[in-house]
Design a protein around this motif. Structure first.
Motif, PDB file in Angstrom:
ATOM      1  N   PHE A  82     -42.720  20.915  35.956  1.00  0.00           N
ATOM      2  CA  PHE A  82     -41.493  19.856  35.863  1.00  0.00           C
ATOM      3  C   PHE A  82     -42.388  18.719  35.033  1.00  0.00           C
ATOM      4  O   PHE A  82     -41.233  18.132  34.203  1.00  0.00           O
ATOM      5  CB  PHE A  82     -41.309  19.128  37.273  1.00  0.00           C
ATOM      6  N   LEU A 116     -36.450  11.301  59.316  1.00  0.00           N
ATOM      7  CA  LEU A 116     -36.742  12.884  59.288  1.00  0.00           C
ATOM      8  C   LEU A 116     -36.656  13.384  60.640  1.00  0.00           C
ATOM      9  O   LEU A 116     -36.061  14.341  60.708  1.00  0.00           O
ATOM     10  CB  LEU A 116     -38.306  12.845  58.948  1.00  0.00           C
ATOM     11  N   LEU A 160     -35.627  26.334  44.890  1.00  0.00           N
ATOM     12  CA  LEU A 160     -35.845  25.004  44.338  1.00  0.00           C
ATOM     13  C   LEU A 160     -35.734  25.229  42.734  1.00  0.00           C
ATOM     14  O   LEU A 160     -35.442  24.366  41.888  1.00  0.00           O
ATOM     15  CB  LEU A 160     -37.061  24.698  44.933  1.00  0.00           C
ATOM     16  N   LEU A 218     -38.818  22.102  54.441  1.00  0.00           N
ATOM     17  CA  LEU A 218     -39.018  20.911  54.025  1.00  0.00           C
ATOM     18  C   LEU A 218     -39.032  19.613  54.964  1.00  0.00           C
ATOM     19  O   LEU A 218     -39.732  18.552  54.862  1.00  0.00           O
ATOM     20  CB  LEU A 218     -37.922  20.660  52.783  1.00  0.00           C
ATOM     21  N   VAL A 251     -44.533  24.337  40.485  1.00  0.00           N
ATOM     22  CA  VAL A 251     -43.220  23.614  40.224  1.00  0.00           C
ATOM     23  C   VAL A 251     -43.714  21.975  39.614  1.00  0.00           C
ATOM     24  O   VAL A 251     -43.127  21.586  38.840  1.00  0.00           O
ATOM     25  CB  VAL A 251     -42.383  23.451  41.440  1.00  0.00           C
ATOM     26  N   ALA A 254     -43.177  26.424  47.062  1.00  0.00           N
ATOM     27  CA  ALA A 254     -42.589  25.720  46.126  1.00  0.00           C
ATOM     28  C   ALA A 254     -42.160  24.230  46.522  1.00  0.00           C
ATOM     29  O   ALA A 254     -42.046  23.310  45.937  1.00  0.00           O
ATOM     30  CB  ALA A 254     -41.352  26.321  45.205  1.00  0.00           C
ATOM     31  N   LEU A 255     -41.778  24.284  47.983  1.00  0.00           N
ATOM     32  CA  LEU A 255     -41.224  22.854  48.261  1.00  0.00           C
ATOM     33  C   LEU A 255     -42.386  22.031  48.365  1.00  0.00           C
ATOM     34  O   LEU A 255     -41.822  20.784  48.499  1.00  0.00           O
ATOM     35  CB  LEU A 255     -40.588  23.162  49.831  1.00  0.00           C
ATOM     36  N   LYS A 276     -42.477  31.920  48.051  1.00  0.00           N
ATOM     37  CA  LYS A 276     -41.521  31.072  47.343  1.00  0.00           C
ATOM     38  C   LYS A 276     -41.246  29.722  48.078  1.00  0.00           C
ATOM     39  O   LYS A 276     -40.918  28.678  47.225  1.00  0.00           O
ATOM     40  CB  LYS A 276     -39.941  31.843  47.502  1.00  0.00           C
ATOM     41  N   MET A 311     -42.324  17.332  55.480  1.00  0.00           N
ATOM     42  CA  MET A 311     -42.353  15.818  55.241  1.00  0.00           C
ATOM     43  C   MET A 311     -42.732  15.253  56.480  1.00  0.00           C
ATOM     44  O   MET A 311     -43.523  14.234  56.660  1.00  0.00           O
ATOM     45  CB  MET A 311     -40.891  15.623  54.872  1.00  0.00           C
ATOM     46  N   PRO A 314     -37.913  30.929  43.735  1.00  0.00           N
ATOM     47  CA  PRO A 314     -37.488  30.089  44.754  1.00  0.00           C
ATOM     48  C   PRO A 314     -36.417  29.367  44.397  1.00  0.00           C
ATOM     49  O   PRO A 314     -36.010  28.917  43.220  1.00  0.00           O
ATOM     50  CB  PRO A 314     -38.648  28.845  44.617  1.00  0.00           C
ATOM     51  N   SER A 338     -44.161  21.016  46.229  1.00  0.00           N
ATOM     52  CA  SER A 338     -43.934  19.978  45.147  1.00  0.00           C
ATOM     53  C   SER A 338     -43.397  18.709  45.413  1.00  0.00           C
ATOM     54  O   SER A 338     -43.443  17.869  44.622  1.00  0.00           O
ATOM     55  CB  SER A 338     -43.340  20.856  43.788  1.00  0.00           C
ATOM     56  N   VAL A 339     -42.255  18.726  46.431  1.00  0.00           N
ATOM     57  CA  VAL A 339     -41.569  17.533  46.593  1.00  0.00           C
ATOM     58  C   VAL A 339     -42.328  16.383  47.208  1.00  0.00           C
ATOM     59  O   VAL A 339     -42.066  15.327  47.066  1.00  0.00           O
ATOM     60  CB  VAL A 339     -40.386  18.084  47.363  1.00  0.00           C
TER      61      VAL A 339
END
Lengths: 254, 253, 229
Positions: free
Chosen positions: C184, B206, B75, C64, C180, C169-170, C166, C68, B73, C172-173
């Motif tokens: 982290f 957003l 990220l 993302l 991730v 993974a976002l 993949k 959100m 990724p 995780s934000v």
């Protein structure tokens, strides 16, 4: 005595264990039109492609107007000794392909001036003028700005012939130029080729068109299993075939 | 019903009030996206050529690079660089640390560039390899040199055929650039998150970000549609071609 | 290396979450993709328009941002509706649900295109041949369209899956404790962020490489009898 336009001697070619060409020699004087016949698998296309080194022959020599294409052996692999020389000679050995092979991202005009401008270094303006004349000759003056995909097969092949002529070649190689065409489009291409023969171009033509071979060629060669099986003036050859193989071939073609 | 509606309207004045911040965010997003596309694209061309020509040493190396960067990724790649580099003493002491590797913007740019370069390399390699064999043979038969063939026939043809796939890469890179907001950068999403956090909002920041991204994607799509029309005309199958610009014969009334 | 071993359980838990999230969203995407392809190819105008709008929005807005929006905004919206209508009490949308839902919906759009393309790739003549053999419509679908659609869809499916994996993974934000996130936080608390991010990097690479191998095998299996151009 003058050098022949093209002379090839003892061309051999193997793919793996299979020997496709078993030593073919041929000479074409200036103005000769040599028709090369043979069943599929007889090696006739491979032979043509060995002349301008699209395939590297396993053995044999090629002279263009007396200049020998120099080959060398490196680590057991035959290759051109001087790539620059090969490129220079290819420019004088124009080829017309079965599948036309026009550059699809260029217009008709751009296809024709590409070689003159970028290989021969002809000024663009001069190349364009000449291209216009060639397009008129093949009857496609109104198609200069078309892309190849927007033309019929017969038109594409005529453009390909104009592209070959633009190089002012010493010898023209035709690799089954009408085999990929719909029957009704064959005539227009053959007519152009006939006109070229009439103006004294030196041509090697691999073809299935018996009438073309008989009426237009100055000499006809029949290949069988990678060897010259029969050759001579077309009149004699067609009227009086000497070998069983050629007789069988002719009866299958008619 | 009244109750329900009162939740849906957005605080538009607040958005308008912060529009200049959002525009700065647009600048950051576009800057990072297009800089990395330009750098990554420029690097991808020689890499793709080396890959397509099956260079004995370079090909496996480049393949490994693109495989690794396409297999992880963005990220994680960005975190690895931005957060990871500082673990090493020698990195922190090198001249690159202060001006580059400790800076979020530079880390994002480097990670994005390496990422898009990997994808673009493979996409171009595919286009180069797919060049019709006959067209290359025709170029050989015309006496063109290897580099002449590459520059005049193979690359112009491959670049054009790569346009549709590349438009996807551009949009994916724009999408991917939101990663910048996770390493403190104020890109479009960064500003949106800042606004939400600052005023304890659920949507405004957003939604504004979403709209801005949408507009950018729309514009990119438009540009590529124009490019495709202009540069892929030659691949359209035969419809009856439009006869263009045929001048009337001179001197004829 | 010792550090990684020490935190192996945390990393493993993250890995499991990542894989679960990816698989959950995959199931949703494939379902939506089939529906979307049907909608795009159907003669129903409204279905066409809806499917068109769906793919346009997804293509227009980064993952993302949507994640959100669903996580922060969705929660508020769902509860506002609940309060206003009195139909349900306070609902909490977890990071996992928000992530799986959003990523599932996003990739549903990509699967829509994949499946649509796969159906269009089937030569019309073969369908006509089926009809003229006297097959019923469902039979044509089951015997002619479906098996070939699967075959044509495999490469696109594989590609979507790799991107989808993949993309998780976002999440995780927004605080989902996936690979991730866990890598982290372990990195942060030990001051060895490079070590842990590199570990995450390698694990993702292993996941995509394994998927890649599996997909290739699948592709070989389904392309029997097809000569690759």
């Amino acid at each position: 005595m003058t050098e022949p336009a093209l002379r090839v001697e003892n061309i051999r070619k193997s793919f793996g264990d299979h020997e496709v060409l078993k030593g073919i020699s041929m000479t074409a004087a200036k103005g000769d039109v040599v028709a090369i016949l043979g069943a599929s698998g007889s090696g006739k296309s491979t032979f043509l492609r060995c002349i301008n080194l699209l395939e590297t022959p396993s053995d044999g020599k090629v002279w263009l107007k007396g200049e020998e294409m120099r080959m060398t052996d490196r680590r057991g692999i035959r290759r051109p000794a001087d790539l620059k020389q090969v490129e220079r000679m290819r420019a004088k050995l124009a080829m017309v392909f079965q599948g036309f092979n026009l550059w699809s991202h260029m217009t008709v005009l751009e296809n024709i001036i590409e070689g003159p401008v970028h290989v021969l270094g002809t000024p663009r303006r001069e190349a364009r003028d000449k291209a216009a004349a060639l397009l008129a000759k093949v009857g496609l003056s109104d198609r200069a700005d078309y892309y190849p995909a927007h033309l019929s097969g017969g038109q594409q092949q005529r453009v390909a012939i104009a592209r070959a002529l633009a190089m002012e070649p010493d010898v023209m190689l035709f690799d089954e130029p009408t085999s990929a065409l719909d029957p009704e489009l064959v005539g227009e291409v053959l007519a152009v080729m006939r006109a070229l023969a009439d103006e004294g171009r030196t041509m090697l033509v691999v073809t299935h068109e018996m009438a073309f071979a008989r009426d237009v060629s100055t000499r006809t060669v029949f290949l069988h299993q990678g060897q010259v099986c029969e050759e001579g003036a077309p009149d004699d050859l067609f009227r009086n075939p000497q070998t069983q193989q050629f007789r069988a071939f002719l009866s299958r073609m008619n | 019903m009244e109750n329900l509606l009162s939740f849906i309207p957005l605080d538009l004045p607040l958005i308008v009030q912060n529009l200049d911040r959002f525009l700065q965010g647009v600048g950051v997003t576009l800057g990072l996206t297009f800089l990395s596309l330009a750098l990554g694209g420029a690097m991808a061309v020689p890499l793709a050529i080396a890959r397509a020509s099956r260079h004995r040493v370079l090909n496996p190396l480049i393949w490994a690079y693109t495989y690794v960067f396409r297999g992880t990724p963005l990220l994680v790649q960005t975190y690895l660089l931005y957060y990871g580099a500082g673990q090493f003493q020698f990195v922190r002491e090198s001249w690159l640390w202060g001006p580059v590797l400790s800076q979020a913007w530079w880390c994002a740019l480097i990670a994005f560039t390496l990422n898009t370069c990997a994808y673009t390399t493979e996409l171009l390699r595919g286009a180069i390899v797919d060049t019709p064999k006959g067209e290359v043979e025709a170029a050989i038969a015309t006496g063109m040199s290897h580099s002449g063939r590459l520059h005049r026939i193979v690359l112009p043809s491959a670049f054009r055929r790569a346009i549709p796939a590349y438009s996807n890469e551009v949009i994916f890179m724009l999408h991917g650039s939101v990663v910048a907001s996770t390493i403190t950068l104020q890109d479009i999403l960064g500003v949106g998150r800042w606004l939400n956090g600052r005023y304890y909002l659920a949507y405004e920041g957003l939604i504004t970000a979403a709209v801005l991204y949408f507009i950018i994607v729309f514009a990119i799509t438009r540009v590529f549609r124009w490019l495709e029309r202009r540069y892929l005309r030659h691949l359209e199958r035969r419809r009856d071609p439009v006869v263009r610009n045929i001048a009337p014969p001179m001197g004829v009334k | 290396m010792d550090l990684l071993l020490e935190y192996r359980e945390q990393l493993l838990a993250g890995l499991v979450t990542t894989v679960e999230l990816a698989l959950a969203s995959l199931v949703l995407s494939v379902t939506l993709g089939l529906l979307g392809a049907w909608a795009k190819l159907s003669a129903n105008r409204a279905a066409n328009a809806l499917a068109g709008a769906y793919t346009t929005v997804v293509r227009g807005v980064p993952d993302l941002v949507l994640i959100m929006l669903v996580f922060f905004g969705g929660q508020v919206t769902v509860n506002a509706i609940g309060t206003a209508t009195g139909l349900w009490d306070y609902v909490e949308i977890s990071q996992f649900v928000a992530g799986a839902l959003t990523i599932g919906v996003i990739f549903g759009a990509y699967f829509t295109e994949t499946f649509r393309g796969a159906i269009l790739a089937i030569p019309r003549g073969q369908i006509e041949a089926g009809i003229s053999t006297g097959m019923s419509r469902p039979l044509v679908f089951r015997r002619i369209i479906w098996p070939q659609m699967v075959r044509y869809a495999v490469p696109g499916f594989g590609n979507n899956w790799l991107v989808q994996l993949k993309t998780t993974a976002l999440v995780s934000v927004i605080g989902l404790q996936d690979l991730v996130y866990n890598a982290f936080s372990a990195g942060r608390s030990t001051g060895a962020l490079f070590t842990f991010m590199a570990a995450a990097f390698v694990i993702y690479l292993a996941l995509t490489a394994l998927s890649d191998l599996g997909l290739r095998a699948l592709e070989r299996r389904y392309s029997r009898g097809v000569v690759r151009a």
